[in-house]
Design an enzyme around this catalytic site. Structure first.
Site, PDB file in Angstrom:
ATOM      1  N   ASP A 191      -6.021  19.635 -13.972  1.00 46.91           N
ATOM      2  CA  ASP A 191      -6.307  18.320 -14.536  1.00 46.91           C
ATOM      3  C   ASP A 191      -5.961  18.428 -16.026  1.00 46.91           C
ATOM      4  OD1 ASP A 191      -7.445  16.088 -15.703  1.00 46.91           O
ATOM      5  OD2 ASP A 191      -9.248  16.117 -14.455  1.00 46.91           O
ATOM      6  N   TYR A 204     -15.141  18.121 -15.283  1.00 46.56           N
ATOM      7  CA  TYR A 204     -15.584  16.733 -15.392  1.00 46.56           C
ATOM      8  C   TYR A 204     -16.603  16.451 -14.266  1.00 46.56           C
ATOM      9  CZ  TYR A 204     -15.275  11.759 -14.319  1.00 46.56           C
ATOM     10  OH  TYR A 204     -15.583  10.470 -13.992  1.00 46.56           O
ATOM     11  N   ARG A 252       0.828  -1.217   0.000  1.00 42.51           N
ATOM     12  CA  ARG A 252       0.000   0.000   0.000  1.00 42.51           C
ATOM     13  C   ARG A 252       0.858   1.261   0.000  1.00 42.51           C
ATOM     14  NH1 ARG A 252      -1.824   1.624   4.498  1.00 42.51           N
ATOM     15  NH2 ARG A 252      -2.303  -0.455   5.317  1.00 42.51           N
ATOM     16  N   LYS A 300      -6.995   7.415 -19.396  1.00 42.80           N
ATOM     17  CA  LYS A 300      -7.324   7.980 -20.715  1.00 42.80           C
ATOM     18  C   LYS A 300      -6.108   7.893 -21.636  1.00 42.80           C
ATOM     19  CE  LYS A 300     -10.871   9.172 -18.200  1.00 42.80           C
ATOM     20  NZ  LYS A 300     -11.959   8.269 -17.962  1.00 42.80           N
TER      21      LYS A 300
HETATM   22  C1  LIG Z   1     -11.020  15.124 -17.350  1.00 48.52           C
HETATM   23  C2  LIG Z   1     -11.110  13.969 -16.418  1.00 48.52           C
HETATM   24  N1  LIG Z   1     -10.439  14.016 -15.260  1.00 48.52           N
HETATM   25  C3  LIG Z   1     -10.488  12.980 -14.380  1.00 48.52           C
HETATM   26  C4  LIG Z   1     -11.254  11.873 -14.625  1.00 48.52           C
HETATM   27  C5  LIG Z   1     -11.316  10.776 -13.594  1.00 48.52           C
HETATM   28  O1  LIG Z   1     -10.415   9.767 -13.889  1.00 48.52           O
HETATM   29  P1  LIG Z   1     -10.574   8.252 -13.439  1.00 48.52           P
HETATM   30  O2  LIG Z   1     -11.756   7.692 -14.142  1.00 48.52           O
HETATM   31  O3  LIG Z   1      -9.273   7.629 -13.841  1.00 48.52           O
HETATM   32  O4  LIG Z   1     -10.757   8.254 -11.948  1.00 48.52           O
HETATM   33  C6  LIG Z   1     -11.956  11.774 -15.808  1.00 48.52           C
HETATM   34  C7  LIG Z   1     -12.755  10.560 -16.081  1.00 48.52           C
HETATM   35  O5  LIG Z   1     -13.519  10.457 -17.009  1.00 48.52           O
HETATM   36  C8  LIG Z   1     -11.898  12.863 -16.723  1.00 48.52           C
HETATM   37  O6  LIG Z   1     -12.602  12.843 -17.865  1.00 48.52           O
END
Ligand SMILES: Cc1ncc(COP(=O)(O)O)c(C=O)c1O
Length: 388
Positions: free
Chosen positions: A177, A105, A53, A202
């Site tokens: 992000d 998001y 962990r 992604k």
């Molecule tokens: C722009 C963006 N940031 C963060 C996330 C979250 O990522 P995760 O699904 O890996 O937790 C997403 C998920 O779709 C996203 O589109």
């Protein structure tokens, strides 16, 4: 012999080689999967690794790769993009304030507003294109300015240099992000942003087969704090995910070039279609912030959204009529994906808030994959003809 990879090497070279060295025991060219939860100690408290962990031997190489690709010094891998946000948010305390955009998001909105808010964190959701409004909020002593650029799903671009400079003036930490752009097309640390997070599920992974996340910064102390949260609240990434992530990253530049090319082709086709009201793609001159995107990004990535002249039912009909393009929530994959924010990724946002922020019933988001653009356009043409 292994060559030391530095920032002077090209991006493609770094994607393949940064952090990589043949395994010392076997010479294996690819890092092994250290499928292990616990490590023997020669003497109590003497160890390099103690427990799964806290750390896994495969974290270091991929963290070095990620830091290199973001032009940063330090990185931490975690179990998901949401875990990356959770780690960053865990560094705050009750009563702290966060400035965030109106358009993020849906999962970010859910995490911040429906989870962290109950621990006393406060949010100001404002238009970050309005720098006067941002400065007004910064004067209220928030602890963090949280950004997404391009945003999900409206592809809004924020001026990262200007926002970074403004936040620095007030001593406020900036976090972005960077999932939509990927580190291939945008390096926010170079523009004065303090911390970059990614959903590695992604573009970084790229093949719709992992859920992972990463945090990248130039600040060693901040990175160590992220390490602490990974261990303390169980945000660790599993070894097989790390193996697939490192494999995916090797082709990041190739995939990103191709995704961008396909996004351009589909966006241009749709822009002149009679059933389309507006296409939002930062690469098109019609995008309201095209010039800003061209200034701060080295390319426009593979994400675009389209306002169709459709009701909710017509939108649903369109996205379920594709044969090649896959109806799915995610993005950044080799497969072209499509989704309907109002009923999928952003359905957790209350309808009135969605409407206020422009997430209409006819808005459909595309994530361009690496297929042949002619096939993708033919698929769109056929599906559009099916919507009456
Ligand atoms: C722009 C963006 N940031 C963060 C996330 C979250 O990522 P995760 O699904 O890996 O937790 C997403 C998920 O779709 C996203 O589109």
């Amino acid at each position: 012999m292994t060559k030391t990879i530095t920032e002077t090497h090209g991006y493609n070279t770094r994607a393949v080689h940064a952090g990589r060295k043949p395994n010392e025991l076997t010479g294996a060219v690819v890092e092994p999967i250290w499928q292990c939860s616990v490590y023997a100690q020669p003497y109590p408290g003497e160890f390099k690794y103690d427990y799964g962990r806290s750390m896994n031997p495969s974290y270091y190489p991929v963290e070095e790769t990620l830091a290199s690709l973001e032009n940063g010094k330090h990185a931490a891998v975690v179990s998901s993009g949401v875990a990356a946000m959770t780690a960053v948010m865990s560094n705050l305390k009750s009563g702290d304030k966060i400035i965030m955009p109106t358009d993020v998001y849906g999962g970010t909105y859910r995490l911040f507003k429906q989870f962290f808010e109950k621990f006393g964190l406060e949010y100001a959701q404002i238009d970050l294109t309005d720098l006067d409004q941002v400065e007004k909020e910064l004067k209220k002593h928030p602890q963090m300015l949280f950004l997404e650029s391009p945003t999900n799903p409206l592809l809004t671009i924020y001026d990262l240099s200007a926002l970074g400079e403004l936040a620095r003036k007030y001593g406020v930490l900036t976090v972005i992000d960077n999932t939509f752009a990927s580190p291939y097309f945008q390096n926010p640390l170079d523009l004065g942003i303090d911390v970059v997070i990614h959903s590695a599920s992604k573009y970084l992974g790229g093949h719709s087969d992992i859920v992972g996340g990463a945090i990248i910064t130039n600040d060693k102390e901040y990175r160590d704090q992220m390490d602490f949260y990974r261990k303390a609240i169980g945000l660790h990434a599993d070894p097989f995910t790390i193996f697939l992530l490192r494999r995916g990253i090797k082709t990041l530049p190739l995939r990103m070039e191709r995704c961008e090319k396909n996004a351009f082709a589909m966006a241009r086709y749709l822009e002149s279609h009679p059933k389309v009201e507006k296409v939002l793609y930062p690469g098109l001159p019609s995008h309201p912030q095209h010039e800003l995107a061209a200034k701060q990004m080295s390319g426009f990535s593979g994400m675009f959204s389209v306002f169709f002249k459709f009701t909710i039912e017509q939108s649903k009909k369109l996205i379920s009529s594709f044969e090649l393009i896959t109806l799915a929530e995610s993005l950044g994959a080799v497969e072209t994906l499509v989704e309907h924010p109002a009923t999928m990724t952003h359905q957790k946002i209350p309808a009135e808030v969605r409407k206020k922020h422009g997430l209409t019933d006819g808005l459909i988001r595309f994530s361009a994959g690496i297929e042949d653009s002619e096939d993708l356009i033919a698929d769109i043409e056929k599906a559009l003809a099916a919507v009456k």
